[in-house]
Each structure stands twice: as structure tokens, then as C-alpha cells.
Scaffold this motif. Structure first.
Motif, PDB file in Angstrom:
ATOM      1  N   ALA A 299       0.728  -1.144  -0.078  1.00  0.00           N
ATOM      2  CA  ALA A 299       0.046   0.016  -0.025  1.00  0.00           C
ATOM      3  C   ALA A 299       0.942   1.213  -0.024  1.00  0.00           C
ATOM      4  CB  ALA A 299      -1.034   0.040   1.299  1.00  0.00           C
ATOM      5  N   HIS A 300       0.616   1.837  -1.169  1.00  0.00           N
ATOM      6  CA  HIS A 300       1.642   3.236  -1.230  1.00  0.00           C
ATOM      7  C   HIS A 300       0.605   4.374  -0.980  1.00  0.00           C
ATOM      8  CE1 HIS A 300       4.899   1.556  -3.466  1.00  0.00           C
ATOM      9  NE2 HIS A 300       4.227   0.703  -4.009  1.00  0.00           N
ATOM     10  N   LEU A 301       1.283   5.747  -0.405  1.00  0.00           N
ATOM     11  CA  LEU A 301       0.583   6.938  -0.365  1.00  0.00           C
ATOM     12  C   LEU A 301       0.900   7.704  -1.381  1.00  0.00           C
ATOM     13  CD1 LEU A 301       2.005   7.417   3.417  1.00  0.00           C
ATOM     14  CD2 LEU A 301      -0.349   6.478   2.641  1.00  0.00           C
ATOM     15  N   PHE A 302       0.044   8.476  -1.938  1.00  0.00           N
ATOM     16  CA  PHE A 302       0.129   9.216  -3.001  1.00  0.00           C
ATOM     17  C   PHE A 302      -0.628  10.463  -2.757  1.00  0.00           C
ATOM     18  CE2 PHE A 302      -0.550   5.071  -4.724  1.00  0.00           C
ATOM     19  CZ  PHE A 302       0.607   5.000  -5.747  1.00  0.00           C
ATOM     20  N   PRO A 303       0.041  11.690  -3.077  1.00  0.00           N
ATOM     21  CA  PRO A 303      -0.675  12.996  -2.894  1.00  0.00           C
ATOM     22  C   PRO A 303      -1.974  12.997  -3.522  1.00  0.00           C
ATOM     23  CG  PRO A 303       1.651  13.224  -3.411  1.00  0.00           C
ATOM     24  CD  PRO A 303       1.453  12.129  -3.667  1.00  0.00           C
ATOM     25  N   LYS A 304      -3.057  13.372  -3.100  1.00  0.00           N
ATOM     26  CA  LYS A 304      -4.114  13.453  -3.950  1.00  0.00           C
ATOM     27  C   LYS A 304      -4.148  14.504  -4.980  1.00  0.00           C
ATOM     28  CE  LYS A 304      -9.288  13.925  -3.557  1.00  0.00           C
ATOM     29  NZ  LYS A 304     -10.565  14.061  -2.640  1.00  0.00           N
ATOM     30  N   PRO A 305      -4.094  14.171  -6.216  1.00  0.00           N
ATOM     31  CA  PRO A 305      -4.314  15.286  -7.400  1.00  0.00           C
ATOM     32  C   PRO A 305      -5.358  15.783  -7.393  1.00  0.00           C
ATOM     33  CG  PRO A 305      -4.520  13.144  -8.092  1.00  0.00           C
ATOM     34  CD  PRO A 305      -4.482  12.797  -6.616  1.00  0.00           C
ATOM     35  N   SER A 306      -5.397  17.117  -7.896  1.00  0.00           N
ATOM     36  CA  SER A 306      -6.832  17.883  -8.169  1.00  0.00           C
ATOM     37  C   SER A 306      -7.741  16.980  -9.248  1.00  0.00           C
ATOM     38  CB  SER A 306      -6.549  19.231  -8.668  1.00  0.00           C
ATOM     39  OG  SER A 306      -5.652  19.441  -9.599  1.00  0.00           O
ATOM     40  N   THR A 307      -7.089  16.759 -10.201  1.00  0.00           N
ATOM     41  CA  THR A 307      -7.547  15.736 -10.893  1.00  0.00           C
ATOM     42  C   THR A 307      -6.985  14.614 -11.064  1.00  0.00           C
ATOM     43  OG1 THR A 307      -6.575  16.491 -12.892  1.00  0.00           O
ATOM     44  CG2 THR A 307      -8.558  17.694 -12.273  1.00  0.00           C
ATOM     45  N   TYR A 308      -7.471  13.257 -11.580  1.00  0.00           N
ATOM     46  CA  TYR A 308      -6.944  12.364 -11.629  1.00  0.00           C
ATOM     47  C   TYR A 308      -6.056  11.957 -12.891  1.00  0.00           C
ATOM     48  CZ  TYR A 308      -8.255  10.443  -7.151  1.00  0.00           C
ATOM     49  OH  TYR A 308      -8.601  10.365  -5.869  1.00  0.00           O
ATOM     50  N   PRO A 309      -4.651  12.055 -12.944  1.00  0.00           N
ATOM     51  CA  PRO A 309      -3.943  11.976 -14.307  1.00  0.00           C
ATOM     52  C   PRO A 309      -3.795  10.786 -14.588  1.00  0.00           C
ATOM     53  CG  PRO A 309      -2.429  12.399 -12.230  1.00  0.00           C
ATOM     54  CD  PRO A 309      -3.959  12.410 -11.871  1.00  0.00           C
ATOM     55  N   GLY A 310      -3.340  10.177 -15.648  1.00  0.00           N
ATOM     56  CA  GLY A 310      -2.818   8.837 -16.129  1.00  0.00           C
ATOM     57  C   GLY A 310      -2.063   8.246 -15.237  1.00  0.00           C
ATOM     58  N   GLN A 311      -1.085   8.885 -14.627  1.00  0.00           N
ATOM     59  CA  GLN A 311       0.171   8.293 -13.872  1.00  0.00           C
ATOM     60  C   GLN A 311       0.217   9.056 -12.422  1.00  0.00           C
ATOM     61  OE1 GLN A 311       4.309   8.582 -15.016  1.00  0.00           O
ATOM     62  NE2 GLN A 311       4.374   6.475 -14.996  1.00  0.00           N
ATOM     63  N   LEU A 312       0.171   8.409 -11.312  1.00  0.00           N
ATOM     64  CA  LEU A 312       0.153   8.814 -10.009  1.00  0.00           C
ATOM     65  C   LEU A 312       1.770   8.521  -9.309  1.00  0.00           C
ATOM     66  CD1 LEU A 312      -3.189   7.668  -8.633  1.00  0.00           C
ATOM     67  CD2 LEU A 312      -2.284  10.079  -9.218  1.00  0.00           C
ATOM     68  N   ILE A 313       2.357   9.289  -8.840  1.00  0.00           N
ATOM     69  CA  ILE A 313       3.653   9.234  -8.391  1.00  0.00           C
ATOM     70  C   ILE A 313       3.503   9.149  -6.682  1.00  0.00           C
ATOM     71  CG2 ILE A 313       6.084  10.062  -7.966  1.00  0.00           C
ATOM     72  CD1 ILE A 313       5.250  11.565 -10.741  1.00  0.00           C
ATOM     73  N   ALA A 314       3.872   7.777  -6.328  1.00  0.00           N
ATOM     74  CA  ALA A 314       4.007   7.537  -4.831  1.00  0.00           C
ATOM     75  C   ALA A 314       5.039   8.584  -4.129  1.00  0.00           C
ATOM     76  CB  ALA A 314       4.111   6.119  -4.362  1.00  0.00           C
ATOM     77  N   LEU A 315       4.614   8.857  -2.712  1.00  0.00           N
ATOM     78  CA  LEU A 315       5.733   9.312  -1.930  1.00  0.00           C
ATOM     79  C   LEU A 315       7.052   8.801  -1.919  1.00  0.00           C
ATOM     80  CD1 LEU A 315       3.874  10.246   1.510  1.00  0.00           C
ATOM     81  CD2 LEU A 315       3.981  11.656  -0.595  1.00  0.00           C
ATOM     82  N   CYS A 316       7.102   7.462  -2.011  1.00  0.00           N
ATOM     83  CA  CYS A 316       8.513   6.722  -2.320  1.00  0.00           C
ATOM     84  C   CYS A 316       9.093   7.118  -3.736  1.00  0.00           C
ATOM     85  CB  CYS A 316       8.436   5.289  -2.124  1.00  0.00           C
ATOM     86  SG  CYS A 316       7.273   4.576  -3.295  1.00  0.00           S
ATOM     87  N   GLY A 317       8.397   7.430  -4.674  1.00  0.00           N
ATOM     88  CA  GLY A 317       8.858   7.885  -6.034  1.00  0.00           C
ATOM     89  C   GLY A 317       8.390   6.607  -7.302  1.00  0.00           C
ATOM     90  N   ALA A 318       7.600   5.637  -6.635  1.00  0.00           N
ATOM     91  CA  ALA A 318       7.075   4.642  -7.737  1.00  0.00           C
ATOM     92  C   ALA A 318       5.965   5.423  -8.319  1.00  0.00           C
ATOM     93  CB  ALA A 318       6.704   3.658  -6.655  1.00  0.00           C
ATOM     94  N   LYS A 319       6.070   5.026  -9.587  1.00  0.00           N
ATOM     95  CA  LYS A 319       4.996   5.472 -10.573  1.00  0.00           C
ATOM     96  C   LYS A 319       4.010   4.405 -10.907  1.00  0.00           C
ATOM     97  CE  LYS A 319       8.328   8.894 -12.244  1.00  0.00           C
ATOM     98  NZ  LYS A 319       9.174   9.457 -13.418  1.00  0.00           N
ATOM     99  N   TYR A 320       2.718   4.762 -10.999  1.00  0.00           N
ATOM    100  CA  TYR A 320       1.781   3.715 -11.448  1.00  0.00           C
ATOM    101  C   TYR A 320       0.736   4.523 -12.266  1.00  0.00           C
ATOM    102  CZ  TYR A 320       3.642   0.738  -7.676  1.00  0.00           C
ATOM    103  OH  TYR A 320       4.250  -0.143  -7.070  1.00  0.00           O
ATOM    104  N   TRP A 321       0.197   3.890 -13.336  1.00  0.00           N
ATOM    105  CA  TRP A 321      -1.034   4.251 -14.000  1.00  0.00           C
ATOM    106  C   TRP A 321      -2.260   4.266 -13.154  1.00  0.00           C
ATOM    107  CZ3 TRP A 321       0.215   7.078 -17.982  1.00  0.00           C
ATOM    108  CH2 TRP A 321       1.402   6.750 -18.702  1.00  0.00           C
ATOM    109  N   SER A 322      -3.027   5.140 -13.036  1.00  0.00           N
ATOM    110  CA  SER A 322      -4.157   5.091 -12.225  1.00  0.00           C
ATOM    111  C   SER A 322      -4.915   3.945 -12.490  1.00  0.00           C
ATOM    112  CB  SER A 322      -4.982   6.352 -12.441  1.00  0.00           C
ATOM    113  OG  SER A 322      -5.204   6.517 -13.537  1.00  0.00           O
ATOM    114  N   GLY A 323      -5.369   3.504 -13.553  1.00  0.00           N
ATOM    115  CA  GLY A 323      -6.031   2.233 -13.601  1.00  0.00           C
ATOM    116  C   GLY A 323      -5.298   0.793 -13.257  1.00  0.00           C
ATOM    117  N   ASP A 324      -4.057   0.941 -12.970  1.00  0.00           N
ATOM    118  CA  ASP A 324      -3.371  -0.232 -12.377  1.00  0.00           C
ATOM    119  C   ASP A 324      -3.395  -0.275 -10.891  1.00  0.00           C
ATOM    120  OD1 ASP A 324      -2.704  -1.320 -14.950  1.00  0.00           O
ATOM    121  OD2 ASP A 324      -1.058  -0.220 -15.013  1.00  0.00           O
TER     122      ASP A 324
END
Length: 76
Positions: free
Chosen positions: A20-45
Motif C-alpha cells: 500500500a503506497h501513499l499518493f498526494p491527492k491530485p486535483s484531477t486524476y492524471p494517467g500516472q500517479l507518483i507515490a511518496l516513495c517515487g514509485a510511478k503507477y498508471w491510475s488504472g493499475d
């Protein structure tokens, strides 16, 4: 800072990497989210969680905001 908790969906990574990663809540959901640790994920994944469930990402926890709102920047 508002944080959201999410982990990779089953089948997108090995079970040992489904933390379970922690992500800053974006104002809109982009295609990719970046966790506080730096891991990048597509929001659909990602599976959005209503709290930390399962194994938390230790790096995200180490970089989570202090009660005063500041974020630690040093590696754990």
C-alpha cells in the motif's frame, strides 16, 4: 496535504510487491500517479483503499507528512 492510499491491482506486479503506497491527492486524476516513495503507477493499475490494508510501503511511510505538514526527505 491530503493523501490517498492505493496498491497495485492483482496481476500487475508480483504479490510481494503489492504494498500500500501513499499518493498526494491530485486535483484531477492524471494517467500516472507518483507515490511518496517515487514509485510511478498508471491510475488504472491501482486499487484505491480506504485506509492502509495489507503491507504498507516503508518508504512511503518514512516520507509521510509530520503532524505539522512537513515531509521527511531523507531515505529511511
Amino acid at each position: 496535504m491530503i493523501l490517498i492510499v492505493a496498491r497495485p491491482l492483482p496481476g500487475t506486479v508480483s504479490e510481494t510487491r503489492r504494498v500500500a503506497h501513499l499518493f498526494p491527492k491530485p486535483s484531477t486524476y492524471p494517467g500516472q500517479l507518483i507515490a511518496l516513495c517515487g514509485a510511478k503507477y498508471w491510475s488504472g493499475d491501482l486499487e484505491m483503499l480506504n485506509g492502509v490494508r495489507g503491507m504498507p510501503c516503508e518508504r512511503c511511510l518514512a516520507r509521510s507528512p509530520e503532524p505539522n505538514g512537513s515531509i521527511a526527505s531523507a531515505d529511511p
